[in-house]
Design an enzyme around this catalytic site. Structure first.
Site, mmCIF file in Angstrom:
data_model
loop_
_atom_site.group_PDB
_atom_site.id
_atom_site.type_symbol
_atom_site.label_atom_id
_atom_site.label_comp_id
_atom_site.label_asym_id
_atom_site.label_seq_id
_atom_site.Cartn_x
_atom_site.Cartn_y
_atom_site.Cartn_z
ATOM 1 C CE LYS A 109 95.175 10.423 22.649
ATOM 2 N NZ LYS A 109 95.544 11.602 22.785
ATOM 3 C CB THR A 151 96.212 5.762 22.748
ATOM 4 O OG1 THR A 151 95.898 4.477 23.608
ATOM 5 C CG2 THR A 151 95.454 6.451 22.405
ATOM 6 C CG ASP A 152 97.953 0.522 22.967
ATOM 7 O OD1 ASP A 152 97.446 1.234 23.959
ATOM 8 O OD2 ASP A 152 98.532 -0.973 23.402
ATOM 9 C CD GLU A 153 93.133 2.268 26.549
ATOM 10 O OE1 GLU A 153 92.214 2.359 26.418
ATOM 11 O OE2 GLU A 153 93.600 2.492 27.400
ATOM 12 C CB ILE A 204 95.001 22.406 23.634
ATOM 13 C CG1 ILE A 204 93.414 20.996 24.456
ATOM 14 C CG2 ILE A 204 95.821 21.878 24.689
ATOM 15 C CD1 ILE A 204 94.351 19.789 23.174
ATOM 16 C CE1 TYR A 211 92.703 8.599 26.210
ATOM 17 C CE2 TYR A 211 92.480 5.811 26.292
ATOM 18 C CZ TYR A 211 93.727 7.451 25.606
ATOM 19 O OH TYR A 211 94.828 7.074 25.889
HETATM 20 P P1 NAD Z 1 97.044 12.661 31.828
HETATM 21 O O1 NAD Z 1 96.042 12.331 32.115
HETATM 22 O O2 NAD Z 1 98.779 12.226 33.427
HETATM 23 O O3 NAD Z 1 98.163 13.962 31.702
HETATM 24 C C1 NAD Z 1 96.783 14.857 30.795
HETATM 25 C C2 NAD Z 1 97.306 16.263 30.825
HETATM 26 O O4 NAD Z 1 96.600 16.818 29.816
HETATM 27 C C3 NAD Z 1 97.076 17.218 31.820
HETATM 28 O O5 NAD Z 1 98.638 17.919 33.025
HETATM 29 C C4 NAD Z 1 96.015 17.641 31.684
HETATM 30 O O6 NAD Z 1 95.807 18.623 32.865
HETATM 31 C C5 NAD Z 1 95.692 17.828 30.475
HETATM 32 N N1 NAD Z 1 95.088 18.313 29.426
HETATM 33 C C6 NAD Z 1 93.719 18.205 29.763
HETATM 34 N N2 NAD Z 1 93.089 18.694 29.145
HETATM 35 C C7 NAD Z 1 93.719 19.500 28.991
HETATM 36 C C8 NAD Z 1 93.175 20.808 28.092
HETATM 37 N N3 NAD Z 1 92.122 20.591 27.464
HETATM 38 N N4 NAD Z 1 93.700 22.149 27.114
HETATM 39 C C9 NAD Z 1 95.525 21.534 28.287
HETATM 40 N N5 NAD Z 1 96.049 20.339 28.443
HETATM 41 C C10 NAD Z 1 94.856 19.440 29.563
HETATM 42 O O7 NAD Z 1 97.479 11.978 30.751
HETATM 43 P P2 NAD Z 1 99.426 11.067 30.053
HETATM 44 O O8 NAD Z 1 98.939 9.668 30.673
HETATM 45 O O9 NAD Z 1 100.119 12.248 30.866
HETATM 46 O O10 NAD Z 1 98.721 10.452 28.762
HETATM 47 C C11 NAD Z 1 98.972 11.283 28.219
HETATM 48 C C12 NAD Z 1 98.890 11.694 26.679
HETATM 49 O O11 NAD Z 1 99.040 9.924 26.672
HETATM 50 C C13 NAD Z 1 97.653 11.625 25.850
HETATM 51 O O12 NAD Z 1 97.756 11.963 25.139
HETATM 52 C C14 NAD Z 1 96.769 10.321 26.103
HETATM 53 O O13 NAD Z 1 95.853 9.901 25.202
HETATM 54 C C15 NAD Z 1 98.348 9.498 25.480
HETATM 55 N N6 NAD Z 1 98.632 8.065 26.104
HETATM 56 C C16 NAD Z 1 98.531 7.565 27.944
HETATM 57 C C17 NAD Z 1 99.444 6.271 27.770
HETATM 58 C C18 NAD Z 1 99.346 5.954 29.105
HETATM 59 O O14 NAD Z 1 99.320 4.942 29.009
HETATM 60 N N7 NAD Z 1 98.833 6.906 29.958
HETATM 61 C C19 NAD Z 1 99.629 5.267 26.103
HETATM 62 C C20 NAD Z 1 99.181 5.805 25.205
HETATM 63 C C21 NAD Z 1 98.585 7.000 25.763
HETATM 64 P P1 TYD Z 2 94.252 1.570 33.478
HETATM 65 O O1 TYD Z 2 95.475 2.355 33.923
HETATM 66 O O2 TYD Z 2 93.058 2.227 33.561
HETATM 67 O O3 TYD Z 2 94.969 1.405 31.731
HETATM 68 P P2 TYD Z 2 93.992 1.548 30.240
HETATM 69 O O4 TYD Z 2 92.927 0.833 30.899
HETATM 70 O O5 TYD Z 2 94.053 2.585 29.489
HETATM 71 O O6 TYD Z 2 94.989 0.064 29.615
HETATM 72 O O7 TYD Z 2 93.807 -0.164 33.703
HETATM 73 C C1 TYD Z 2 94.813 -0.575 33.089
HETATM 74 C C2 TYD Z 2 94.828 -2.372 33.495
HETATM 75 O O8 TYD Z 2 93.748 -2.814 34.582
HETATM 76 C C3 TYD Z 2 92.879 -2.431 32.275
HETATM 77 O O9 TYD Z 2 92.498 -4.263 31.849
HETATM 78 C C4 TYD Z 2 91.771 -1.941 34.014
HETATM 79 C C5 TYD Z 2 92.595 -2.845 34.622
HETATM 80 N N1 TYD Z 2 92.270 -1.804 35.962
HETATM 81 C C6 TYD Z 2 91.932 -2.755 37.101
HETATM 82 O O10 TYD Z 2 91.514 -3.863 37.198
HETATM 83 N N2 TYD Z 2 91.198 -1.637 38.339
HETATM 84 C C7 TYD Z 2 90.609 -0.860 38.605
HETATM 85 O O11 TYD Z 2 90.803 -0.624 39.349
HETATM 86 C C8 TYD Z 2 91.951 -0.301 37.137
HETATM 87 C C9 TYD Z 2 91.837 2.111 37.366
HETATM 88 C C10 TYD Z 2 91.955 -0.391 35.551
#
Ligand code: NAD
Ligand code: TYD
Length: 336
Positions: free
Chosen positions: A152, A124-126, A60, A148
């Site tokens: 975001k 994200t809520d983070e 991107i 991170y």
């Molecule tokens: P993920 O890490 O599983 O996937 C990220 C994807 O983005 C991958 O397919 C990767 O190849 C692609 N990517 C990374 N850098 C790129 C670049 N420079 N150009 C093009 N593609 C690129 O992440 P996810 O958990 O599916 O999260 C997706 C989105 O949702 C993110 O923006 C994340 O911040 C947001 N989000 C995630 C969560 C969660 O719980 N996982 C919660 C809230 C928001």
């Molecule tokens: P994670 O799945 O990394 O999501 P986020 O940090 O974005 O919320 O972690 C979820 C919760 O689990 C967080 O409180 C950290 C904890 N955690 C562990 O205790 N052990 C682990 O190995 C990981 C990856 C996360």
């Protein structure tokens, strides 16, 4: 509708692409993904031949590529692409700034030039940092605690500025922690489930009392779908969450119980620096405006998710090899 989805080979993006193609078989979806360690073609192997879907491997931050893809009659952009793992951002933040902030800027610029009708920034809520006594509303201050989360937050406010300055029809979503199939096993739930399936320790950070609001990925997808098709909400921020708050230890306990494994697999390890004690969001706004609310019981859907990993070893076993093992050794200080 012709939709550009970025990061569609990752966890949430791949579930979203499948959800959209099932629901709107006439839509065209272009998936732009760099295929980082987290971008896995296996996540969408079942739809790879769908004539309404095309995959473009690319970054991107690539201005010319993004310009071309958005310029080719694209109606809307949903930006999932990001570096997403808090622990990796603590170890090395550079890639987070490049992709999450600068990459979002590149997409916003092209969207502005081509007068895109809807741009959904997946934030994200983070970005809120700690939820103190009450779940955070959309007006809560942003106090991101990890590189991170800060990257975001930068992208989130940059997207807002493109609405405020250029009237680009942006909507920003701040969702809580997702769980479901195809999540890369560095994140807590798939890591714990797959470790438990192999009778390996579940590394719980600190005292294991940190809590998150957990939402099933397809419910998140459904909320994005509603926002994508909404009108009159330009420049708005929407929290998305389930209201179901569970601690790390509670979830570890459920996983072990469902799989019939011993609690002795739980292993308390060194805490994460800057570890957020509680993430929780208030979702009154999306309920009021779009009549969306989570309908799913966490414990039931978590059990189904656990069974998915149990029944799909061929998906995660290849991931947990090679560079993953290297990551595990460096991060946890033990062999996987
Ligand atoms: P993920 O890490 O599983 O996937 C990220 C994807 O983005 C991958 O397919 C990767 O190849 C692609 N990517 C990374 N850098 C790129 C670049 N420079 N150009 C093009 N593609 C690129 O992440 P996810 O958990 O599916 O999260 C997706 C989105 O949702 C993110 O923006 C994340 O911040 C947001 N989000 C995630 C969560 C969660 O719980 N996982 C919660 C809230 C928001
Ligand atoms: P994670 O799945 O990394 O999501 P986020 O940090 O974005 O919320 O972690 C979820 C919760 O689990 C967080 O409180 C950290 C904890 N955690 C562990 O205790 N052990 C682990 O190995 C990981 C990856 C996360």
């Amino acid at each position: 509708m012709k939709l550009l989805v970025t990061g569609g080979l990752g966890f949430i993006g791949s579930n979203f692409v499948r959800y959209m193609l099932n629901k709107y078989p006439d839509y065209r979806i272009i998936n732009l993904d760099k295929m980082t360690y987290a971008g896995n073609p296996a996540n969408l192997a079942d739809i790879a031949d769908n004539p309404h879907y095309s995959f473009v491997r690319g970054d991107i931050i690539d201005v010319q590529l993004v310009e071309k893809l958005i310029g080719e009659g694209c109606d809307a952009v949903v930006n999932f692409a990001a570096e997403t793992h808090v622990d990796r951002s603590i170890a090395d933040a550079g890639g987070f700034i490049t992709t999450d902030v600068y990459g979002t800027f590149v997409l916003l610029e092209a969207a502005r030039r081509h007068k895109i009708k809807r741009f959904i920034q997946i934030s994200t809520d983070e970005v809120y940092g700690e939820a103190e006594s009450e779940p955070c509303t959309e007006n809560a201050p942003l106090n991101p605690k990890s590189p991170y989360a800060a990257s975001k937050a930068g992208a989130d406010r940059l997207a807002f500025s493109y609405w405020a300055t250029y009237q680009l029809p942006v909507i920003i979503t701040r969702c809580s922690n997702n769980y479901g199939p195809y999540q890369y096993p560095e994140k807590m739930i798939p890591l714990f489930v797959t470790n438990a399936l192999e009778d390996k320790p579940l590394p719980v950070y600190g005292d294991g009392q940190n809590t998150r609001d957990w939402i099933y990925v397809l419910e998140h997808n459904a909320a994005i779908d509603l926002l994508l098709h909404s009108s009159g909400l330009d420049g708005e921020v929407f929290n998305i969450g389930s209201g179901g708050e569970y601690s790390i230890l509670q979830i570890a306990g459920i996983i072990l119980k469902v799989l019939g494994k011993t609690d002795r697999l739980i292993c308390l390890v060194k805490d994460r620096p800057g570890h957020v004690r509680r993430h929780a969001v208030n979702t009154d706004k999306i309920r009021r405006v779009l009549n969306w609310q989570s309908q799913i019981s966490f414990e039931q859907e978590l059990e189904k998710t656990i069974r998915w990993y149990q029944n799909n070893r061929s998906w995660w076993e290849p991931i947990k090899s090679g560079s993953y093992r290297e990551y595990y050794r460096t991060h946890y200080g033990v062999e996987l």
